[in-house]
Design a protein around this motif. Structure first.
Motif, PDB file in Angstrom:
ATOM      1  N   GLU A 141       0.201 -18.941  -7.223  1.00  0.00           N
ATOM      2  CA  GLU A 141      -0.655 -17.832  -6.781  1.00  0.00           C
ATOM      3  C   GLU A 141      -0.187 -17.301  -5.423  1.00  0.00           C
ATOM      4  O   GLU A 141      -0.096 -16.089  -5.196  1.00  0.00           O
ATOM      5  N   ILE A 142       0.115 -18.225  -4.536  1.00  0.00           N
ATOM      6  CA  ILE A 142       0.565 -17.804  -3.207  1.00  0.00           C
ATOM      7  C   ILE A 142       1.890 -17.067  -3.296  1.00  0.00           C
ATOM      8  O   ILE A 142       2.088 -16.037  -2.648  1.00  0.00           O
ATOM      9  N   VAL A 143       2.793 -17.593  -4.100  1.00  0.00           N
ATOM     10  CA  VAL A 143       4.083 -16.924  -4.248  1.00  0.00           C
ATOM     11  C   VAL A 143       3.888 -15.518  -4.794  1.00  0.00           C
ATOM     12  O   VAL A 143       4.558 -14.564  -4.360  1.00  0.00           O
ATOM     13  N   ALA A 144       2.943 -15.391  -5.748  1.00  0.00           N
ATOM     14  CA  ALA A 144       2.673 -14.059  -6.295  1.00  0.00           C
ATOM     15  C   ALA A 144       2.171 -13.126  -5.205  1.00  0.00           C
ATOM     16  O   ALA A 144       2.588 -11.958  -5.112  1.00  0.00           O
ATOM     17  N   GLU A 145       1.284 -13.632  -4.375  1.00  0.00           N
ATOM     18  CA  GLU A 145       0.782 -12.804  -3.272  1.00  0.00           C
ATOM     19  C   GLU A 145       1.904 -12.430  -2.326  1.00  0.00           C
ATOM     20  O   GLU A 145       1.958 -11.302  -1.818  1.00  0.00           O
ATOM     21  N   GLU A 146       2.776 -13.386  -2.092  1.00  0.00           N
ATOM     22  CA  GLU A 146       3.940 -13.092  -1.251  1.00  0.00           C
ATOM     23  C   GLU A 146       4.721 -11.932  -1.851  1.00  0.00           C
ATOM     24  O   GLU A 146       5.135 -11.001  -1.150  1.00  0.00           O
ATOM     25  N   HIS A 147       4.910 -12.034  -3.156  1.00  0.00           N
ATOM     26  CA  HIS A 147       5.674 -10.987  -3.848  1.00  0.00           C
ATOM     27  C   HIS A 147       5.003  -9.621  -3.670  1.00  0.00           C
ATOM     28  O   HIS A 147       5.661  -8.636  -3.334  1.00  0.00           O
ATOM     29  N   ASN A 148       3.708  -9.600  -3.875  1.00  0.00           N
ATOM     30  CA  ASN A 148       2.978  -8.347  -3.708  1.00  0.00           C
ATOM     31  C   ASN A 148       3.119  -7.802  -2.296  1.00  0.00           C
ATOM     32  O   ASN A 148       3.377  -6.613  -2.089  1.00  0.00           O
ATOM     33  N   ALA A 149       2.909  -8.666  -1.338  1.00  0.00           N
ATOM     34  CA  ALA A 149       2.995  -8.234   0.059  1.00  0.00           C
ATOM     35  C   ALA A 149       4.376  -7.681   0.348  1.00  0.00           C
ATOM     36  O   ALA A 149       4.527  -6.694   1.080  1.00  0.00           O
ATOM     37  N   ARG A 150       5.380  -8.321  -0.240  1.00  0.00           N
ATOM     38  CA  ARG A 150       6.735  -7.834  -0.033  1.00  0.00           C
ATOM     39  C   ARG A 150       6.903  -6.446  -0.647  1.00  0.00           C
ATOM     40  O   ARG A 150       7.520  -5.551  -0.057  1.00  0.00           O
ATOM     41  N   LEU A 151       6.327  -6.268  -1.820  1.00  0.00           N
ATOM     42  CA  LEU A 151       6.446  -4.966  -2.491  1.00  0.00           C
ATOM     43  C   LEU A 151       5.753  -3.867  -1.698  1.00  0.00           C
ATOM     44  O   LEU A 151       6.259  -2.743  -1.591  1.00  0.00           O
ATOM     45  N   THR A 152       4.593  -4.186  -1.168  1.00  0.00           N
ATOM     46  CA  THR A 152       3.838  -3.176  -0.428  1.00  0.00           C
ATOM     47  C   THR A 152       4.301  -3.061   1.008  1.00  0.00           C
ATOM     48  O   THR A 152       3.609  -2.483   1.841  1.00  0.00           O
ATOM     49  N   ARG A 153       5.446  -3.639   1.278  1.00  0.00           N
ATOM     50  CA  ARG A 153       6.028  -3.551   2.620  1.00  0.00           C
ATOM     51  C   ARG A 153       5.082  -4.097   3.704  1.00  0.00           C
ATOM     52  O   ARG A 153       5.106  -3.635   4.832  1.00  0.00           O
ATOM     53  N   ASN A 154       4.231  -5.008   3.300  1.00  0.00           N
ATOM     54  CA  ASN A 154       3.307  -5.584   4.273  1.00  0.00           C
ATOM     55  C   ASN A 154       3.963  -6.810   4.909  1.00  0.00           C
ATOM     56  O   ASN A 154       3.742  -7.945   4.504  1.00  0.00           O
ATOM     57  N   GLY A 155       4.789  -6.530   5.892  1.00  0.00           N
ATOM     58  CA  GLY A 155       5.572  -7.603   6.489  1.00  0.00           C
ATOM     59  C   GLY A 155       4.732  -8.697   7.115  1.00  0.00           C
ATOM     60  O   GLY A 155       4.998  -9.878   6.934  1.00  0.00           O
ATOM     61  N   GLY A 156       3.713  -8.288   7.836  1.00  0.00           N
ATOM     62  CA  GLY A 156       2.874  -9.284   8.503  1.00  0.00           C
ATOM     63  C   GLY A 156       2.213 -10.217   7.511  1.00  0.00           C
ATOM     64  O   GLY A 156       2.225 -11.433   7.687  1.00  0.00           O
ATOM     65  N   GLN A 157       1.656  -9.649   6.457  1.00  0.00           N
ATOM     66  CA  GLN A 157       0.988 -10.456   5.446  1.00  0.00           C
ATOM     67  C   GLN A 157       1.985 -11.389   4.761  1.00  0.00           C
ATOM     68  O   GLN A 157       1.694 -12.573   4.552  1.00  0.00           O
ATOM     69  N   ALA A 158       3.136 -10.861   4.444  1.00  0.00           N
ATOM     70  CA  ALA A 158       4.156 -11.686   3.796  1.00  0.00           C
ATOM     71  C   ALA A 158       4.543 -12.851   4.690  1.00  0.00           C
ATOM     72  O   ALA A 158       4.694 -13.992   4.236  1.00  0.00           O
ATOM     73  N   HIS A 159       4.665 -12.545   5.950  1.00  0.00           N
ATOM     74  CA  HIS A 159       5.032 -13.579   6.901  1.00  0.00           C
ATOM     75  C   HIS A 159       3.983 -14.679   6.943  1.00  0.00           C
ATOM     76  O   HIS A 159       4.287 -15.865   6.918  1.00  0.00           O
TER      77      HIS A 159
END
Lengths: 241, 241
Positions: A121-139
DNA sequence: GCAACAGAAATCGGATACGATTTAAAGAAT
DNA sequence: ATTCTTTAAATCGTATCCGATTTCTGTTGC
């Protein structure tokens, strides 16, 4: 600038007695997000003015940040944003390799299906954050993955230790910014989950060490000195005019 | 619990402004050596009187001990010597099993002859302390062995983490210690050194887990409440009449 | 013109002072 | 006599104040 009691009249309009934890969070965020650069001075009086409290409450907070190695305190000189050396950055990463090897081994031994699900689940969220260019969230999620892994061990103490290390590493990563490289962590995390799912403890440990080493290698460890900004601008979002 | 009334009379004559680190050490030693029992109140003013300083310097020290989980701070009530529950004791030990597995694996990979020598030196000192019935020293050295092991990794961060865990575990052991059992740690340490010397990483990790488990099993986890002592008597060695 | 020195301004570390809250005790009512 | 209420004492958390050390600035000397 001289401050007087008449200033309190404006402050109580929006009662803001921030808690120690909030002030701590504000300062750490300001540092990690780059609004404060390494080497910047953190004056007690100045910070007190910014947060509307006395330096009496600022001092212990600075000491806590000092213990977290986020700021350094020089006796009779003051507190400054830490300027982690390359050696220190490597040391934190190496410590994570050593400690999180034990963590992933323990997690592999006890992991259940729902634990793997949580990780995915976390990896999926990471993926989403990466797609939406949400660098802070991905980090943030990148660190959260490792914290969740520690949580799988069911041991609160281990989780705390890992959280501290991740936080400290986050600072290092933020300072030695990586322009783009971060995708490696996604593949790395997926690989870790696979090894855990296989129940292959040795392979999981090996993958963890290499994953952390990859993160380290993706950093730009050249000399980096950002421009110093004033405390007032760093905490401008707190002002109420 | 009543406090001593006569202790503050002659303190002002002395010229001993102890450093924060010294005060911290004094308090932790007093707790670990059993001169202070779990649940005892650590009044700010009272401690200030004992050490001849103001409570301004006592407060942050108590907060540091609180972060180390050696004391608990209840808001608006004060600080007390931590009363670790059985669950917490098990958690700290389990955390050590997880983390120190990674540590001993890393140490086994990089250990040199001089490192083994240093470890054997500590075991020898442990043996001596045991012979001379110096329980406190033996207890301290038992923790020192694990710290030295962490130091072999060459990583300061890891060493700090292990030191914190050992310190916390020392408190648990001091509280739940059974009257005689302690010899097992000597054999355990010797076995660990042998596995490291062999370069057998898996065996070393296995031995470490079992060693820590043995220490855990040697504890008496029944309800244990020691008698409360006054701060004045706990720090009586500081007095100079 | 530049370096060295002296004094002033700024800031840190610590102690004291004070309001807020909890705990203990004394008094009144059933 | 016991319990509940009220009042006093103790103690915590925070603000303000003060000496000590550092840093900056203006001056002097070479």
């Amino acid at each position: 600038m001289k401050i007087g009691y008449d200033m309190n009249a404006e402050l109580d309009r929006e009662k803001k007695p921030l808690s120690d934890g909030q002030i701590l969070r504000e300062i750490t965020d300001a540092i990690i997000e780059g609004r404060l650069s390494p080497g910047d001075k953190l004056g007690q009086d100045e910070l007190g003015k910014v947060f509307g409290v006395s330096k009496t409450r600022i001092r212990p907070i600075l000491h806590r940040l000092n213990e977290q190695k986020i700021v350094v305190i020089e006796p009779m000189r003051g507190a400054f944003v830490a300027r982690p050396s390359v050696e220190e950055a490597r040391a934190v990463n190496a410590a994570r390799q050593i400690i999180e090897e034990g963590v992933i081994r323990a997690a592999t031994r006890v992991a259940r299906v729902k634990d793997l699900k949580a990780l995915r689940e976390i990896v999926a969220e990471e993926h989403n954050a990466r797609l939406t260019r949400n660098g802070g969230q991905a980090h943030r999620l990148t660190g959260e993955f490792h914290c969740e892994l520690a949580r799988i061990t069911g041991n609160e103490v281990v989780a705390d230790v890992v959280r501290d290390l991740v936080s400290r590493d986050n600072l290092v990563v933020a300072l030695y910014q990586r322009p783009n490289a971060a995708a490696c962590s996604l593949d790395g995390h997926a690989a870790l989950i696979d090894r855990i799912a296989e129940g292959n403890e040795d392979a999981a440990a090996h993958a963890m060490r290499h994953h952390l080493q990859d993160v380290m290698d993706s950093l730009n460890l050249g000399p980096k000195t950002g421009p110093s900004k004033s405390l007032a601008t760093a905490f401008a979002h707190l002002r109420q005019d």
